[in-house]
Design an enzyme around this catalytic site. Sequence first.
Site, PDB file in Angstrom:
ATOM      1  N   HIS A 178      -8.094  21.866  67.141  1.00 60.06           N
ATOM      2  CA  HIS A 178      -8.297  20.470  67.554  1.00 60.06           C
ATOM      3  C   HIS A 178      -8.192  19.538  66.357  1.00 60.06           C
ATOM      4  CE1 HIS A 178      -9.857  21.202  71.740  1.00 60.06           C
ATOM      5  NE2 HIS A 178      -9.791  22.428  71.225  1.00 60.06           N
ATOM      6  N   ASP A 227     -11.072  13.202  70.820  1.00 58.75           N
ATOM      7  CA  ASP A 227     -10.679  14.453  71.457  1.00 58.75           C
ATOM      8  C   ASP A 227     -11.239  14.452  72.876  1.00 58.75           C
ATOM      9  OD1 ASP A 227     -10.697  17.275  72.205  1.00 58.75           O
ATOM     10  OD2 ASP A 227     -10.320  17.694  70.086  1.00 58.75           O
ATOM     11  N   GLN A 257       0.196  29.195  58.482  1.00 57.60           N
ATOM     12  CA  GLN A 257       1.097  29.661  59.556  1.00 57.60           C
ATOM     13  C   GLN A 257       2.453  28.948  59.564  1.00 57.60           C
ATOM     14  OE1 GLN A 257      -0.475  31.048  63.293  1.00 57.60           O
ATOM     15  NE2 GLN A 257       0.678  29.503  64.388  1.00 57.60           N
ATOM     16  N   TRP A 311      -2.229  26.487  72.218  1.00 53.57           N
ATOM     17  CA  TRP A 311      -1.244  25.403  72.389  1.00 53.57           C
ATOM     18  C   TRP A 311      -0.605  24.979  71.064  1.00 53.57           C
ATOM     19  CZ3 TRP A 311       2.155  24.188  75.556  1.00 53.57           C
ATOM     20  CH2 TRP A 311       2.785  22.942  75.537  1.00 53.57           C
ATOM     21  N   ASN A 312      -1.388  24.981  69.966  1.00 57.29           N
ATOM     22  CA  ASN A 312      -0.780  24.596  68.680  1.00 57.29           C
ATOM     23  C   ASN A 312       0.252  25.626  68.248  1.00 57.29           C
ATOM     24  OD1 ASN A 312      -2.375  22.134  67.815  1.00 57.29           O
ATOM     25  ND2 ASN A 312      -3.982  23.586  68.343  1.00 57.29           N
ATOM     26  N   GLU A 326       4.123  24.985  67.599  1.00 61.05           N
ATOM     27  CA  GLU A 326       4.690  25.326  66.281  1.00 61.05           C
ATOM     28  C   GLU A 326       5.884  26.263  66.441  1.00 61.05           C
ATOM     29  OE1 GLU A 326       1.233  26.748  64.179  1.00 61.05           O
ATOM     30  OE2 GLU A 326       0.275  24.786  64.300  1.00 61.05           O
ATOM     31  N   ASP A 379      -6.291  28.674  78.510  1.00 58.93           N
ATOM     32  CA  ASP A 379      -4.982  28.027  78.723  1.00 58.93           C
ATOM     33  C   ASP A 379      -3.826  28.863  78.195  1.00 58.93           C
ATOM     34  OD1 ASP A 379      -6.697  26.058  79.477  1.00 58.93           O
ATOM     35  OD2 ASP A 379      -6.390  24.822  77.704  1.00 58.93           O
TER      36      ASP A 379
HETATM   37  N1  UDP Z   1      -3.313  29.073  61.871  1.00 58.16           N
HETATM   38  C1  UDP Z   1      -3.161  29.079  60.496  1.00 58.16           C
HETATM   39  N2  UDP Z   1      -3.240  30.264  59.833  1.00 58.16           N
HETATM   40  C2  UDP Z   1      -3.463  31.436  60.461  1.00 58.16           C
HETATM   41  C3  UDP Z   1      -3.585  31.426  61.873  1.00 58.16           C
HETATM   42  C4  UDP Z   1      -3.506  30.235  62.543  1.00 58.16           C
HETATM   43  O1  UDP Z   1      -2.945  28.039  59.878  1.00 58.16           O
HETATM   44  O2  UDP Z   1      -3.530  32.456  59.781  1.00 58.16           O
HETATM   45  C5  UDP Z   1      -3.261  27.767  62.581  1.00 58.16           C
HETATM   46  C6  UDP Z   1      -2.042  27.624  63.435  1.00 58.16           C
HETATM   47  O3  UDP Z   1      -0.965  27.115  62.663  1.00 58.16           O
HETATM   48  C7  UDP Z   1      -2.515  26.665  64.526  1.00 58.16           C
HETATM   49  C8  UDP Z   1      -4.017  26.909  64.607  1.00 58.16           C
HETATM   50  O4  UDP Z   1      -4.371  27.673  63.464  1.00 58.16           O
HETATM   51  O5  UDP Z   1      -2.258  25.338  64.158  1.00 58.16           O
HETATM   52  C9  UDP Z   1      -4.430  27.689  65.834  1.00 58.16           C
HETATM   53  O6  UDP Z   1      -4.377  26.866  66.945  1.00 58.16           O
HETATM   54  P1  UDP Z   1      -3.990  27.411  68.381  1.00 58.16           P
HETATM   55  O7  UDP Z   1      -4.078  26.268  69.331  1.00 58.16           O
HETATM   56  O8  UDP Z   1      -2.702  28.110  68.338  1.00 58.16           O
HETATM   57  O9  UDP Z   1      -5.076  28.524  68.685  1.00 58.16           O
HETATM   58  P2  UDP Z   1      -6.684  28.514  68.671  1.00 58.16           P
HETATM   59  O10 UDP Z   1      -7.086  28.889  67.307  1.00 58.16           O
HETATM   60  O11 UDP Z   1      -7.145  27.145  69.075  1.00 58.16           O
HETATM   61  O12 UDP Z   1      -7.019  29.581  69.669  1.00 58.16           O
END
Ligand code: UDP
Length: 468
Positions: free
Chosen positions: A23, A113, A336, A354-355, A359, A375
């Site tokens: 978020h 948010d 990432q 979703w991120n 990506e 989701d």
């Molecule tokens: N991410 C990162 N490094 C990692 C794993 C994940 O920077 O080793 C980042 C990824 O780029 C994304 C976020 O963490 O922006 C994860 O968001 P997402 O909505 O995919 O999943 P959530 O963590 O909310 O389940």
Amino acid sequence: MGVQSIHNNNVHVLVIPYPAQGHISPLIQFAKRLVSKGIKTTFATTHYTVKSITAPNISVEPISDGFDESGFSQANDVELFLTSFKSNGSKTVSNLIHKYQKTSTPITCIVYDSFLPWALDVAKKHEIYGAAFFTNSAAVCNIFCRIHHGLIEIPVKVDDLPLIVPGIPPLNCRDLPSFIRFPESYPAYMAMKLSQFSNLNLADWMFVNTFQALEGEVMKGLTELFPAKLIGPMVPSAYLDGRIKGDKGYGANLWKPLSEDCINWLETKPSKSVAYISFGSMVSLTQEQIEEIAFGLKESEVNFLWVLRESEQGKLPKGYKDLIKEKGIIVTWCNQLELLAHDAVGCFVTHCGWNSTLESLSLGVPVVCLPQWADQLPDAKFLEEIWEVGVRPKEDENGVVKREEFVLSLKIVMEGERSEVIRKNANEWKKLARDAVSEGGSSDKNIDDFVDQLMDNDKNGHLISGKK
Ligand code: UDP
């Protein structure tokens, strides 16, 4: 040039994320876009997360969720955390508004948010504008908005499947957000998802982190109930339009990325030969699922870079790291985006947060979908069947993806004829994502409209609502 001197208006936007990685990142990215368009922007997040933010030209302010030492893990209970954040957050955001009222740049709008509807109440109490920011897909907004309006009854019964929702392909059991299949198992999350719509009629704008080419169809027929503007993908500019100088990362890492180790290792691997694996910041897999993935990777013989948080690493088979040798590397956290952009990476094994979904699309990386809950299930459906950028292996009757299925999906995405089609589709989405945020693109225009309306309101002292 100082931050103040680049603004030739009195608009000041306060951006408030829910304090989790998935978020904070899109909301800080939105803040950067506003700054790039000449709007003074302040980013307010909890004491525990505020120290992780590094964003040039954005003022950062702490607010309280009542658990200032270690945030959610200190509360260790969703309901307790949300209730505490609502009361402490409302107070500390109010204080922040008061603080700036005494300066030459009072806050004129809150972008909050959507998980924090109380922030809109604070905005209205202070007679300033409020804009809701949804960090999930438009499809997910569509589903929960309809539940809120009584147009979809929950729990969805097996006899009513597939679920037909206008703008969305028929959803089967495995495609439905887990909260609506089993609402009673997740009461606090379910309540939070629905609370997003509780006072939304008071919001002056609403935004979704997605874009027209990707989810324009999903929004059709929803405009009356949910007149949201699509402004995504909120991915650092260097990976898209490049218009924000030096914007290579979100500037918000809740864990330390092992960037150098990862990049050095990737440099030794051939082009498109590596599977990058990550389940995001929250998902915890069963030991059985981790073992199936681990042995599947070994059998497949693909190179892999696996992000497995500290708390998950104990679930790996004994002696696994010695077994894989130079074929794989396992790290606790990485950057990432930097990895997805690397030429050696040929596929993203993702939980479909979703991120991560945005990506993969923005960087044109094909996916193997291993959604776990919430989701992530509808996101996987879209990735595989609508955007056609990957494959979702079948789970067994206990919901586990066995190694054979996993290896099969890896091979489809990384080798052979179908992989070429998938890669071509992924590259097309990359271009469309870039178009959306580039000058004059659909998302860029929607952000410009917001900025123009805020500036007009500033000049005229009346509201031209984004909803009209
Ligand atoms: N991410 C990162 N490094 C990692 C794993 C994940 O920077 O080793 C980042 C990824 O780029 C994304 C976020 O963490 O922006 C994860 O968001 P997402 O909505 O995919 O999943 P959530 O963590 O909310 O389940």
